[in-house]
Scaffold this motif. Structure first.
Motif, PDB file in Angstrom:
ATOM      1  N   LEU A 290      52.860 106.118  66.570  1.00 36.11           N
ATOM      2  CA  LEU A 290      51.890 105.113  66.125  1.00 36.11           C
ATOM      3  C   LEU A 290      50.572 105.800  65.810  1.00 36.11           C
ATOM      4  O   LEU A 290      50.132 106.689  66.548  1.00 36.11           O
ATOM      5  CB  LEU A 290      51.672 104.055  67.215  1.00 36.11           C
TER       6      LEU A 290
ATOM      7  N   GLU B  38      58.955  95.270  62.702  1.00 38.21           N
ATOM      8  CA  GLU B  38      59.497  96.529  62.180  1.00 38.21           C
ATOM      9  C   GLU B  38      60.256  96.262  60.886  1.00 38.21           C
ATOM     10  O   GLU B  38      60.737  95.151  60.658  1.00 38.21           O
ATOM     11  CB  GLU B  38      60.449  97.171  63.201  1.00 38.21           C
TER      12      GLU B  38
ATOM     13  N   GLU C 243      60.499  95.134  75.606  1.00 39.25           N
ATOM     14  CA  GLU C 243      60.475  94.555  74.268  1.00 39.25           C
ATOM     15  C   GLU C 243      61.646  93.588  74.122  1.00 39.25           C
ATOM     16  O   GLU C 243      62.766  93.911  74.506  1.00 39.25           O
ATOM     17  CB  GLU C 243      60.636  95.637  73.203  1.00 39.25           C
TER      18      GLU C 243
ATOM     19  N   GLN D  23      55.410  93.282  67.861  1.00 36.09           N
ATOM     20  CA  GLN D  23      55.818  94.501  67.168  1.00 36.09           C
ATOM     21  C   GLN D  23      56.827  94.177  66.067  1.00 36.09           C
ATOM     22  O   GLN D  23      58.029  94.134  66.319  1.00 36.09           O
ATOM     23  CB  GLN D  23      56.408  95.482  68.171  1.00 36.09           C
TER      24      GLN D  23
ATOM     25  N   SER E 206      51.698  92.217  73.111  1.00 33.16           N
ATOM     26  CA  SER E 206      51.536  92.549  71.697  1.00 33.16           C
ATOM     27  C   SER E 206      52.809  92.161  70.950  1.00 33.16           C
ATOM     28  O   SER E 206      53.862  91.945  71.551  1.00 33.16           O
ATOM     29  CB  SER E 206      51.204  94.029  71.499  1.00 33.16           C
TER      30      SER E 206
ATOM     31  N   LYS F 176      56.148  92.363  73.111  1.00 33.22           N
ATOM     32  CA  LYS F 176      56.065  93.590  73.905  1.00 33.22           C
ATOM     33  C   LYS F 176      55.180  93.318  75.117  1.00 33.22           C
ATOM     34  O   LYS F 176      54.021  92.927  74.973  1.00 33.22           O
ATOM     35  CB  LYS F 176      55.489  94.696  73.024  1.00 33.22           C
TER      36      LYS F 176
ATOM     37  N   VAL G  53      56.987 100.700  61.618  1.00 31.67           N
ATOM     38  CA  VAL G  53      56.716  99.855  62.782  1.00 31.67           C
ATOM     39  C   VAL G  53      55.225  99.542  62.822  1.00 31.67           C
ATOM     40  O   VAL G  53      54.400 100.340  62.367  1.00 31.67           O
ATOM     41  CB  VAL G  53      57.192 100.551  64.091  1.00 31.67           C
TER      42      VAL G  53
ATOM     43  N   GLU H  35      52.223  97.509  65.514  1.00 32.17           N
ATOM     44  CA  GLU H  35      51.972  96.851  66.795  1.00 32.17           C
ATOM     45  C   GLU H  35      50.688  96.063  66.661  1.00 32.17           C
ATOM     46  O   GLU H  35      49.616  96.629  66.420  1.00 32.17           O
ATOM     47  CB  GLU H  35      51.866  97.853  67.943  1.00 32.17           C
TER      48      GLU H  35
END
Length: 192
Positions: free
Chosen positions: A191, A73, A113, A71, A69, A103, A59, A61
Protein backbone atom coordinates in the motif's frame (compact mmCIF):
# COMPACT_ATOMS: atom_id res chain seq x y z
CA UNK A 1 20.11 27.10 30.17
CA UNK A 2 16.56 27.05 31.53
CA UNK A 3 15.25 28.63 28.29
CA UNK A 4 17.14 26.03 26.20
CA UNK A 5 15.55 23.15 28.16
CA UNK A 6 12.08 24.68 27.75
CA UNK A 7 12.59 25.20 24.00
CA UNK A 8 13.94 21.66 23.52
CA UNK A 9 11.07 20.23 25.59
CA UNK A 10 8.54 22.15 23.49
CA UNK A 11 10.13 20.91 20.24
CA UNK A 12 10.14 17.33 21.54
CA UNK A 13 6.49 17.51 22.63
CA UNK A 14 5.39 19.02 19.28
CA UNK A 15 7.34 16.38 17.36
CA UNK A 16 5.90 13.55 19.49
CA UNK A 17 2.34 14.84 19.18
CA UNK A 18 2.59 15.28 15.41
CA UNK A 19 4.07 11.76 15.07
CA UNK A 20 1.06 10.25 16.82
CA UNK A 21 -1.21 10.40 13.77
CA UNK A 22 -4.18 8.11 13.93
CA UNK A 23 -4.87 5.56 11.24
CA UNK A 24 -7.92 7.59 10.23
CA UNK A 25 -5.64 10.53 9.34
CA UNK A 26 -4.17 8.43 6.53
CA UNK A 27 -7.44 8.61 4.53
CA UNK A 28 -7.28 6.41 1.42
CA UNK A 29 -4.34 4.19 0.53
CA UNK A 30 -3.86 2.58 -2.89
CA UNK A 31 -1.75 -0.43 -3.72
CA UNK A 32 -1.05 -3.58 -5.66
CA UNK A 33 -1.18 -7.24 -4.72
CA UNK A 34 -0.67 -10.69 -6.17
CA UNK A 35 -0.27 -14.26 -5.11
CA UNK A 36 -1.25 -17.90 -5.22
CA UNK A 37 -4.75 -19.35 -5.74
CA UNK A 38 -5.57 -22.86 -4.58
CA UNK A 39 -9.00 -23.53 -6.08
CA UNK A 40 -11.49 -26.35 -6.46
CA UNK A 41 -15.14 -26.89 -7.38
CA UNK A 42 -17.68 -27.90 -4.73
CA UNK A 43 -21.13 -29.40 -5.01
CA UNK A 44 -22.18 -32.27 -7.28
CA UNK A 45 -18.74 -32.50 -8.88
CA UNK A 46 -16.84 -35.79 -8.84
CA UNK A 47 -13.24 -36.70 -9.62
CA UNK A 48 -11.80 -33.22 -9.12
CA UNK A 49 -8.85 -31.94 -7.13
CA UNK A 50 -7.21 -28.58 -6.54
CA UNK A 51 -5.93 -26.36 -9.29
CA UNK A 52 -3.17 -23.87 -8.52
CA UNK A 53 -3.11 -20.53 -10.30
CA UNK A 54 -2.50 -16.87 -9.58
CA UNK A 55 -4.33 -13.69 -8.74
CA UNK A 56 -3.10 -10.12 -9.21
CA UNK A 57 -4.49 -6.62 -9.23
CA UNK A 58 -5.22 -3.38 -7.47
CA UNK A 59 -6.29 -2.73 -3.89
CA UNK A 60 -7.48 0.32 -1.97
CA UNK A 61 -8.06 0.89 1.71
CA UNK A 62 -10.61 3.54 2.71
CA UNK A 63 -9.95 4.23 6.38
CA UNK A 64 -13.22 5.06 8.13
CA UNK A 65 -11.90 5.00 11.71
CA UNK A 66 -9.00 3.58 13.69
CA UNK A 67 -11.01 0.36 14.13
CA UNK A 68 -12.64 -0.04 10.72
CA UNK A 69 -11.80 0.38 7.05
CA UNK A 70 -13.26 -0.72 3.73
CA UNK A 71 -11.02 -2.50 1.24
CA UNK A 72 -12.23 -2.71 -2.37
CA UNK A 73 -10.09 -4.68 -4.84
CA UNK A 74 -9.96 -5.30 -8.59
CA UNK A 75 -8.26 -8.63 -9.36
CA UNK A 76 -7.61 -11.17 -12.07
CA UNK A 77 -8.24 -14.58 -10.46
CA UNK A 78 -7.48 -18.00 -12.00
CA UNK A 79 -9.90 -20.57 -10.57
CA UNK A 80 -11.34 -23.98 -11.42
CA UNK A 81 -10.15 -27.51 -10.67
CA UNK A 82 -8.03 -30.41 -11.87
CA UNK A 83 -9.82 -33.50 -13.17
CA UNK A 84 -8.58 -36.77 -11.61
CA UNK A 85 -10.58 -39.26 -13.69
CA UNK A 86 -9.06 -41.19 -16.61
CA UNK A 87 -7.50 -38.81 -19.10
CA UNK A 88 -7.30 -36.00 -16.56
CA UNK A 89 -7.26 -32.36 -17.50
CA UNK A 90 -7.94 -28.97 -15.98
CA UNK A 91 -11.08 -26.87 -15.70
CA UNK A 92 -9.73 -23.33 -16.12
CA UNK A 93 -12.15 -20.60 -15.02
CA UNK A 94 -10.64 -17.12 -15.22
CA UNK A 95 -12.41 -14.18 -13.57
CA UNK A 96 -12.12 -10.47 -12.96
CA UNK A 97 -13.21 -10.24 -9.31
CA UNK A 98 -14.37 -7.27 -7.26
CA UNK A 99 -14.19 -8.07 -3.53
CA UNK A 100 -15.34 -5.37 -1.10
CA UNK A 101 -14.10 -6.22 2.38
CA UNK A 102 -14.72 -4.82 5.82
CA UNK A 103 -11.39 -4.71 7.66
CA UNK A 104 -11.22 -4.86 11.47
CA UNK A 105 -7.93 -4.69 13.42
CA UNK A 106 -7.66 -7.52 15.97
CA UNK A 107 -4.06 -6.93 17.11
CA UNK A 108 -1.18 -4.65 16.22
CA UNK A 109 -0.62 -4.99 12.44
CA UNK A 110 -3.15 -7.90 12.20
CA UNK A 111 -6.66 -7.43 10.77
CA UNK A 112 -9.68 -9.58 10.05
CA UNK A 113 -11.20 -9.10 6.57
CA UNK A 114 -14.65 -10.23 5.50
CA UNK A 115 -17.10 -9.30 2.78
CA UNK A 116 -18.81 -10.10 -0.51
CA UNK A 117 -17.27 -10.56 -3.93
CA UNK A 118 -18.60 -10.52 -7.47
CA UNK A 119 -16.66 -12.19 -10.27
CA UNK A 120 -17.03 -11.75 -14.03
CA UNK A 121 -16.02 -14.75 -16.14
CA UNK A 122 -13.51 -13.84 -18.85
CA UNK A 123 -12.57 -17.37 -19.95
CA UNK A 124 -13.72 -20.93 -19.31
CA UNK A 125 -11.77 -23.81 -20.83
CA UNK A 126 -11.26 -27.52 -20.35
CA UNK A 127 -7.61 -28.25 -21.04
CA UNK A 128 -6.02 -31.66 -21.62
CA UNK A 129 -2.74 -32.69 -23.21
CA UNK A 130 -4.51 -32.93 -26.58
CA UNK A 131 -7.02 -30.06 -26.47
CA UNK A 132 -7.93 -26.69 -25.02
CA UNK A 133 -11.71 -26.50 -25.52
CA UNK A 134 -14.06 -23.70 -24.51
CA UNK A 135 -16.65 -24.78 -21.91
CA UNK A 136 -20.16 -23.92 -23.08
CA UNK A 137 -23.05 -22.56 -20.95
CA UNK A 138 -20.94 -21.22 -18.08
CA UNK A 139 -22.56 -18.51 -16.01
CA UNK A 140 -20.79 -15.19 -16.50
CA UNK A 141 -21.32 -13.81 -12.97
CA UNK A 142 -20.10 -15.49 -9.79
CA UNK A 143 -21.00 -14.25 -6.29
CA UNK A 144 -19.03 -15.26 -3.22
CA UNK A 145 -18.13 -14.47 0.38
CA UNK A 146 -14.59 -13.83 1.61
CA UNK A 147 -12.99 -14.15 5.04
CA UNK A 148 -9.34 -13.90 5.94
CA UNK A 149 -6.46 -12.29 7.79
CA UNK A 150 -4.16 -9.42 6.82
CA UNK A 151 -0.77 -8.67 8.38
CA UNK A 152 0.69 -5.26 7.46
CA UNK A 153 4.22 -4.02 8.11
CA UNK A 154 4.98 -0.38 8.93
CA UNK A 155 6.30 0.23 5.40
CA UNK A 156 2.95 -0.72 3.78
CA UNK A 157 3.93 -4.25 2.71
CA UNK A 158 1.15 -6.69 3.63
CA UNK A 159 0.51 -10.43 3.65
CA UNK A 160 -2.96 -11.96 3.33
CA UNK A 161 -4.57 -15.36 3.65
CA UNK A 162 -8.18 -15.56 2.49
CA UNK A 163 -10.92 -18.07 1.72
CA UNK A 164 -13.56 -17.37 -0.93
CA UNK A 165 -16.74 -19.45 -0.80
CA UNK A 166 -18.65 -19.35 -4.10
CA UNK A 167 -22.40 -18.90 -3.64
CA UNK A 168 -23.54 -19.32 -7.24
CA UNK A 169 -23.46 -22.25 -9.62
CA UNK A 170 -20.79 -21.93 -12.31
CA UNK A 171 -22.96 -23.78 -14.84
CA UNK A 172 -20.16 -26.27 -15.50
CA UNK A 173 -22.34 -29.36 -14.93
CA UNK A 174 -25.49 -28.12 -16.67
CA UNK A 175 -28.92 -27.33 -15.27
CA UNK A 176 -29.58 -30.23 -12.87
CA UNK A 177 -26.32 -30.27 -10.92
CA UNK A 178 -24.36 -27.66 -9.03
CA UNK A 179 -20.65 -26.75 -9.11
CA UNK A 180 -19.47 -23.66 -7.22
CA UNK A 181 -16.03 -22.14 -6.73
CA UNK A 182 -13.94 -22.50 -3.58
CA UNK A 183 -10.63 -20.62 -3.46
CA UNK A 184 -7.86 -20.16 -0.91
CA UNK A 185 -5.65 -17.16 -1.66
CA UNK A 186 -2.21 -16.27 -0.31
CA UNK A 187 -1.18 -12.73 -1.24
CA UNK A 188 1.61 -10.23 -0.84
CA UNK A 189 1.17 -6.58 -1.66
CA UNK A 190 2.12 -3.00 -0.99
CA UNK A 191 0.00 0.00 0.00
CA UNK A 192 1.31 3.45 -0.91
Amino acid sequence: MKKTIIVLSAIFICTFVSAQKTKQDEGIKLGIKGGLNISNLMGDVKDVAIRTSIHAGLVAEVIVSDNFSIQPELLYSGQGASVTSTGGGRIKLDYITLPVLAKFPIAKSLSLETGPQVGFLISGKYKTNESNDKIENLKTIDFGLNAGLNYELNNGVFFQARYNLGLTDTGFLGDNKRASNAVIQFSIGKLF
